[in-house]
Motif scaffolding. Structure first.
Motif, PDB file in Angstrom:
ATOM      1  N   SER A   1       0.847  -1.185   0.000  1.00 12.55           N
ATOM      2  CA  SER A   1       0.000   0.000   0.000  1.00 12.55           C
ATOM      3  C   SER A   1       0.887   1.240   0.000  1.00 12.55           C
ATOM      4  N   LYS A   2       0.307   2.401  -0.205  1.00 17.28           N
ATOM      5  CA  LYS A   2       0.997   3.665   0.006  1.00 17.28           C
ATOM      6  C   LYS A   2       0.952   3.990   1.496  1.00 17.28           C
ATOM      7  N   ILE A   3       1.776   4.903   1.927  1.00  9.62           N
ATOM      8  CA  ILE A   3       1.690   5.376   3.300  1.00  9.62           C
ATOM      9  C   ILE A   3       0.371   6.122   3.445  1.00  9.62           C
ATOM     10  N   HIS A   4      -0.387   5.806   4.482  1.00 10.73           N
ATOM     11  CA  HIS A   4      -1.725   6.387   4.599  1.00 10.73           C
ATOM     12  C   HIS A   4      -2.157   6.495   6.057  1.00 10.73           C
ATOM     13  N   ASP A   5      -3.198   7.334   6.277  1.00 12.12           N
ATOM     14  CA  ASP A   5      -3.827   7.402   7.589  1.00 12.12           C
ATOM     15  C   ASP A   5      -5.159   6.662   7.527  1.00 12.12           C
ATOM     16  N   HIS A   6      -5.974   6.803   8.578  1.00 17.71           N
ATOM     17  CA  HIS A   6      -7.258   6.102   8.630  1.00 17.71           C
ATOM     18  C   HIS A   6      -8.429   7.034   8.900  1.00 17.71           C
ATOM     19  N   ALA A   7      -8.260   8.310   8.548  1.00 16.54           N
ATOM     20  CA  ALA A   7      -9.357   9.285   8.602  1.00 16.54           C
ATOM     21  C   ALA A   7     -10.058   9.296   9.959  1.00 16.54           C
ATOM     22  N   GLY A   8      -9.295   9.075  11.019  1.00 16.68           N
ATOM     23  CA  GLY A   8      -9.873   9.112  12.356  1.00 16.68           C
ATOM     24  C   GLY A   8     -10.513   7.817  12.807  1.00 16.68           C
ATOM     25  N   SER A   9     -10.524   6.795  11.964  1.00 13.99           N
ATOM     26  CA  SER A   9     -11.147   5.522  12.311  1.00 13.99           C
ATOM     27  C   SER A   9     -10.125   4.553  12.906  1.00 13.99           C
ATOM     28  N   SER A  10     -10.643   3.486  13.498  1.00 18.88           N
ATOM     29  CA  SER A  10      -9.814   2.394  13.983  1.00 18.88           C
ATOM     30  C   SER A  10      -9.712   1.323  12.903  1.00 18.88           C
ATOM     31  N   CYS A  11      -8.546   0.683  12.834  1.00 22.98           N
ATOM     32  CA  CYS A  11      -8.320  -0.361  11.823  1.00 22.98           C
ATOM     33  C   CYS A  11      -7.818  -1.627  12.503  1.00 22.98           C
ATOM     34  N   PHE A  12      -8.615  -2.691  12.440  1.00 29.06           N
ATOM     35  CA  PHE A  12      -8.226  -4.010  12.936  1.00 29.06           C
ATOM     36  C   PHE A  12      -7.934  -4.896  11.721  1.00 29.06           C
ATOM     37  N   VAL A  13      -6.853  -5.662  11.776  1.00 29.68           N
ATOM     38  CA  VAL A  13      -6.463  -6.518  10.654  1.00 29.68           C
ATOM     39  C   VAL A  13      -6.276  -7.952  11.154  1.00 29.68           C
ATOM     40  N   LYS A  14      -6.847  -8.894  10.435  1.00 28.42           N
ATOM     41  CA  LYS A  14      -6.639 -10.326  10.680  1.00 28.42           C
ATOM     42  C   LYS A  14      -6.026 -10.912   9.413  1.00 28.42           C
ATOM     43  N   LEU A  15      -4.813 -11.471   9.536  1.00 30.82           N
ATOM     44  CA  LEU A  15      -4.166 -12.065   8.372  1.00 30.82           C
ATOM     45  C   LEU A  15      -4.695 -13.477   8.164  1.00 30.82           C
ATOM     46  N   LEU A  16      -5.334 -13.713   7.025  1.00 34.88           N
ATOM     47  CA  LEU A  16      -5.970 -14.991   6.734  1.00 34.88           C
ATOM     48  C   LEU A  16      -5.016 -15.993   6.101  1.00 34.88           C
ATOM     49  N   SER A  17      -4.097 -15.511   5.267  1.00 36.04           N
ATOM     50  CA  SER A  17      -3.111 -16.407   4.662  1.00 36.04           C
ATOM     51  C   SER A  17      -1.915 -15.587   4.208  1.00 36.04           C
TER      52      SER A  17
END
Length: 609
Positions: free
Chosen positions: A134-150
């Motif tokens: 991805s490019k370097i980015h923010d999250h517009a004030g939101s929370s980001c949870f990530v689950k790596l599936l594979s």
């Protein structure tokens, strides 16, 4: 007894067809391999909310659990909430058969595809080809949870400070392994995610809470631009209240669940509330990879799906079926139905639906192949579809079966969907047991039980934990024991066979989970001798056998079967060629066919529907 065993094995083996065509699987990122079979005395890991074991969940169950934890609708969340959601995601074992349908791999860029939408969050499936970032980015004030599936990912955090020709790194890159869950919000800086593997793609599930349509992109030259997170800007929400006499989408669902029969009249009054417009018509609801189907309601007799179409998007060819009734209302834009094989008998080959029109399909359309599409070249379309019996999975000619995106607002009725053949039911062993409990409590209708089992898509990583091996004979493990039925997971090594037998008054259902099991079915001649009636491979779906059924089975490959008996299976009678019977020892709770002791696993607290 040895003569009877030889008779059973030879009779079946000579009657079986051991070669079958296998469908070619669609290439996808490789999911993690199931664990090796545990030692014979290792207890199965089933998991519950009260311990630290894995949780075998469907996507809809996972999102319900996440929604219950995100009690506020604004980010950032407190530390306890973040920890709670991360723990849930870290333990969640999702079924690759379910999430793979949302994975879209491209060689030129990583991709995002909508999986779920809720007033509190949006869930996207991201697919990263080898080396993509991805490019370097923010999250517009939101929370980001990530689950790596594979696969593997790498996360690099940055400070929102550009100096000396670069964005300042916050520490070094952090490796993310398959199954791991991570968290990010703007208070922790910016970040970039990449797939460091040069050969293997990666797939990740991202939960943005709340959802957002734009974020800041931080270029290598120091410029900050705005990047879109959606494929379309969606339909503008009308903040006005509903006119008198109009029905909201939620009220439509209540009316259908209550047994309302005049669907045309209900749809004529339908008008989405502002909140419903945001949930079902926002930019997050559209997908660049095909029109998106959002499940809004399901009950005993009806399902409601909202479809979001980008300009020019069309469905693959599909058929609704003789037993299906269907109604359509266009909420925004225009929708066209085309029937490529119709027209020569005076039927309309095309139907164009304008905004607000309610269309109940004619009888001849049920069995005709159709294509639905947004005919506009520059605007989106949103349509609402009511189906009866309820339909959550649509089969298509080219791409196969596809499931609707789940919404938390859709009142769940898992048994209603599971009773309809063809609806994918992603569930755990405990969740399947719950559904069978409901089905048998309602009378144990053969078709209902058959469809529930046929629709069940169990997570291989879970049911393999129940399997036990014995090189000399098939091995049966009790996974559910009820007054009305019991259920076993049976592991067969290649060449394992059962004697020719009945089930001593129990009906049975057999679901082949993996591999190939061949069956020979026998009748009793007037002379009392057995006569072979038919033989061949068991169905890839579910095979039902009535109470007086006599058969024998042999595994042509290593295989696994799930077997349900009602009344509960307690004993059987083995037959020789002359029709003489020998009672097979009773199999009771705690025993296995090969005699090794087995302790039934505790049922999970969280039963997945």
């Amino acid at each position: 007894m040895r003569a009877k065993v030889i008779f059973a094995c030879c009779s079946i083996a000579t009657a079986m067809v051991l070669e079958r065509a296998r469908p070619v699987a669609r290439p996808r990122p490789a999911p993690p391999k199931p664990p090796a079979l545990p030692p014979s005395l290792a207890p199965p890991e089933t998991g519950s909310l009260d311990d630290a074991g894995p949780l075998y969940l469907s996507l809809s169950s996972l999102f319900s659990q996440i929604g219950a934890r995100l009690r506020q609708t604004e980010a950032p969340y407190d530390a306890a909430t973040i920890k709670d959601v991360l723990a849930l995601l870290g333990r969640a074992e999702l079924n690759p058969v379910e999430w793979e349908q949302f994975s879209e791999q491209r060689s030129d860029r990583y991709t995002r595809n909508v999986v779920a939408v809720d007033e509190r969050f949006v869930a996207l499936c991201l697919t990263w080809d080898a080396g993509q970032a991805s490019k370097i980015h923010d999250h517009a004030g939101s929370s980001c949870f990530v689950k790596l599936l594979s696969g593997d990912l790498e996360e690099q955090k940055y400070a929102a400070r550009y100096a000396d020709g670069t964005w300042r790194e916050l520490g070094g890159p952090e490796a993310v392994a398959t199954g791991q869950a991570t968290y990010m919000d703007d208070s922790r800086g910016l970040h970039r995610i990449s797939n460091p593997n040069t050969e293997t793609p990666a797939v990740s599930l991202h939960i943005y809470a709340p959802g957002f349509e734009e974020c800041g992109i931080y270029g290598d030259d120091g410029d900050v631009t705005t990047g879109s997170m959606v494929s379309a800007m969606g339909v503008a929400s009308d903040e006005a209240t509903l006119d008198q006499g109009k029905l909201s989408l939620a009220t439509l669902g209540d009316e259908l669940a209550g047994g309302a029969a005049d669907v045309d009249a209900l749809l004529a009054r339908l008008e989405l509330t502002p909140a419903e417009q945001r949930e079902y018509c926002s930019g997050a609801c559209f997908s660049e990879f095909g029109y998106a189907r959002h499940l809004a309601h399901i009950s005993a007799d009806y399902s409601v799906v909202v479809c979001c179409w980008l300009a020019g998007q069309a469905s693959d060819r599909h058929v609704h079926g003789e037993d299906q009734r269907s109604w359509t209302k266009v909420l925004h834009g225009r929708l066209e139905y085309a029937f490529p094989d119709a027209g020569e008998e005076g039927h309309a080959a095309h139907v164009v639906l304008e905004p607000g029109r309610v269309f109940g399909e004619e009888h001849w359309m049920k069995t005709e192949s159709r294509i639905a599409r947004n005919p506009s070249s520059d605007s989106v379309c949103v349509s609402l579809h009511v189906r009866s019996p309820p339909l959550t999975t649509q089969g298509f000619d080219r791409i196969g079966a596809r499931d609707a995106v789940r919404h938390a607002a859709a009142a769940p009725d898992a048994l209603a969907a599971a009773r309809v053949r063809g609806n994918n039911l992603y569930t755990s062993v405990g969740g399947l047991t719950n559904l069978l409990d409901e089905a048998f409590a309602a009378g144990g209708d053969v078709a209902d039980v058959t469809n529930v089992l046929a629709n069940a898509r169990l997570n291989e990583r879970e049911w393999r934990n129940y399997a036990r091996w014995n090189k000399d004979t098939f091995s049966r493990v009790l996974v559910a024991d009820r007054e009305d039925y019991n259920m076993f997971l049976v592991a067969w090594e290649r060449g394992n066979f059962s004697p020719v037998h009945d089930h001593a008054g129990s009906a049975s259902w057999t679901k082949v989970l993996e591999g190939e099991l061949d069956e020979a079915v026998y009748g009793v001649a007037p002379s009392g001798e057995l006569r072979l009636e038919r033989s061949g491979p068991m169905s890839a779906g579910v095979t039902y056998a009535h109470e007086g059924f006599i058969h024998g089975c042999v595994a042509s490959t290593r295989c696994f079967t799930l077997q349900v008996y009602s009344p509960p299976y307690k004993s059987a009678n083995a037959y020789d060629a002359d029709g003489a019977t020998t009672k097979i020892p009773t199999h009771v709770r705690g025993d296995r066919v090969d005699g090794d002791k087995f302790t039934e696993p505790a049922s999970p607290v969280l039963h997945d529907h």
